[in-house]
Write an enzyme that holds these catalytic residues in place. Structure first.
Site, short mmCIF file in Angstrom:
data_model
loop_
_atom_site.label_atom_id
_atom_site.label_comp_id
_atom_site.label_asym_id
_atom_site.label_seq_id
_atom_site.Cartn_x
_atom_site.Cartn_y
_atom_site.Cartn_z
N HIS A 1 -23.32 -18.47 6.72
CA HIS A 1 -23.57 -17.45 5.94
C HIS A 1 -25.22 -17.40 5.44
O HIS A 1 -25.48 -16.60 5.44
CB HIS A 1 -22.31 -17.02 5.30
CG HIS A 1 -21.54 -17.15 5.82
ND1 HIS A 1 -20.58 -16.51 6.30
CD2 HIS A 1 -20.02 -17.97 5.30
CE1 HIS A 1 -19.58 -16.81 6.70
NE2 HIS A 1 -18.79 -17.94 6.24
N CYS B 1 -20.16 4.49 -9.85
CA CYS B 1 -20.51 6.13 -8.73
C CYS B 1 -19.00 6.99 -8.73
O CYS B 1 -18.00 6.20 -8.44
CB CYS B 1 -21.72 6.60 -8.17
SG CYS B 1 -21.65 6.03 -6.76
N THR C 1 -17.90 7.55 -5.19
CA THR C 1 -17.10 6.75 -4.08
C THR C 1 -17.99 5.59 -4.66
O THR C 1 -17.33 4.70 -3.11
CB THR C 1 -17.87 6.99 -3.41
OG1 THR C 1 -18.78 7.56 -2.87
CG2 THR C 1 -17.23 9.09 -2.33
N ASP D 1 -23.24 6.36 -12.49
CA ASP D 1 -23.52 7.97 -13.13
C ASP D 1 -22.30 8.17 -13.57
O ASP D 1 -21.53 7.99 -14.19
CB ASP D 1 -24.12 8.67 -11.78
CG ASP D 1 -22.96 8.83 -10.32
OD1 ASP D 1 -21.39 8.49 -11.21
OD2 ASP D 1 -22.83 9.27 -9.61
N HIS E 1 -19.21 -14.48 2.15
CA HIS E 1 -19.93 -14.82 2.92
C HIS E 1 -21.73 -14.47 2.41
O HIS E 1 -22.79 -14.46 3.48
CB HIS E 1 -18.88 -13.65 4.36
CG HIS E 1 -18.34 -14.90 4.67
ND1 HIS E 1 -17.31 -14.67 5.68
CD2 HIS E 1 -17.89 -15.93 4.58
CE1 HIS E 1 -17.24 -15.01 6.16
NE2 HIS E 1 -16.63 -15.98 5.27
C1 RB5 Z 1 -21.31 12.73 -7.89
O1 RB5 Z 1 -20.48 14.43 -7.72
C2 RB5 Z 1 -20.84 12.07 -6.45
O2 RB5 Z 1 -21.75 12.28 -5.42
C3 RB5 Z 1 -21.25 10.65 -6.78
O3 RB5 Z 1 -20.74 10.14 -7.78
C4 RB5 Z 1 -21.47 9.68 -5.41
O4 RB5 Z 1 -19.96 9.61 -4.96
C5 RB5 Z 1 -22.56 9.23 -4.71
O5 RB5 Z 1 -22.14 9.10 -3.61
#
Ligand code: RB5
Length: 149
Positions: free
Chosen positions: A133, A65, A67, A8, A98
């Site tokens: 596994h 993304c 996180t 993203d 695994h």
């Molecule tokens: C975008 O701001 C953020 O929410 C997205 O990149 C991600 O971390 C969502 O899980």
């Protein structure tokens, strides 16, 4: 070895560096977008990468993304896909060994590029161990099948 990659906007700034790193290792990489850093929704790109991997047997994926959480959640909704949110070389190794993960997920706001490179090295060089596994991965697949009527 072939990888699909999608992000993203919050993972976009790592995309070219990851593509270059994969290419430097002789790995084919197909960019599924986005093409700019404009704000987009991570479910669209997690889904896109997961569908590409599902439709191309033997291929792998990378999703990024902010996180790594949202885009891996979305990718894991595609039946048969196992996307692993990893934070270091150990988790990336275990995701292959695994869990037979086809998709490596991480967060641009969480890990630096040095760690990203070590995760990619681990992910591409580790084979699924099978054995006990295999049964567990089959049980994950059975959950997909139970809900895909
Ligand atoms: C975008 O701001 C953020 O929410 C997205 O990149 C991600 O971390 C969502 O899980």
């Amino acid at each position: 070895m072939k990888f699909y990659i999608a992000t993203d906007h919050a993972g976009f700034h790592y995309k070219d560096q990851v593509k270059e790193y994969l290419s430097s290792k002789g790995i084919e990489v197909i960019d599924l977008g986005p093409e700019t850093a404009d704000r987009v929704d991570y479910p669209d790109y997690g889904r896109k990468c997961a569908e590409a991997v599902r439709d191309d047997a033997g291929s792998f994926g990378i999703v990024i993304c902010g996180t790594g959480i949202g885009i891996s959640m979305a990718a894991n909704k595609v039946p048969g896909i196992r996307a692993a949110l990893c934070h270091d070389a150990y988790t990336a190794t275990m995701a292959r060994a695994h869990n037979d993960a086809q998709i490596l997920a991480f967060g641009e706001r969480v890990v630096g590029m040095g760690v990203v490179q070590s995760m990619i090295d681990a992910f591409v060089s580790t084979e699924f161990e099978g054995g006990r596994h295999e049964r567990r991965v089959e049980k994950i697949n059975a959950i997909d099948e139970a809900y895909c009527e």
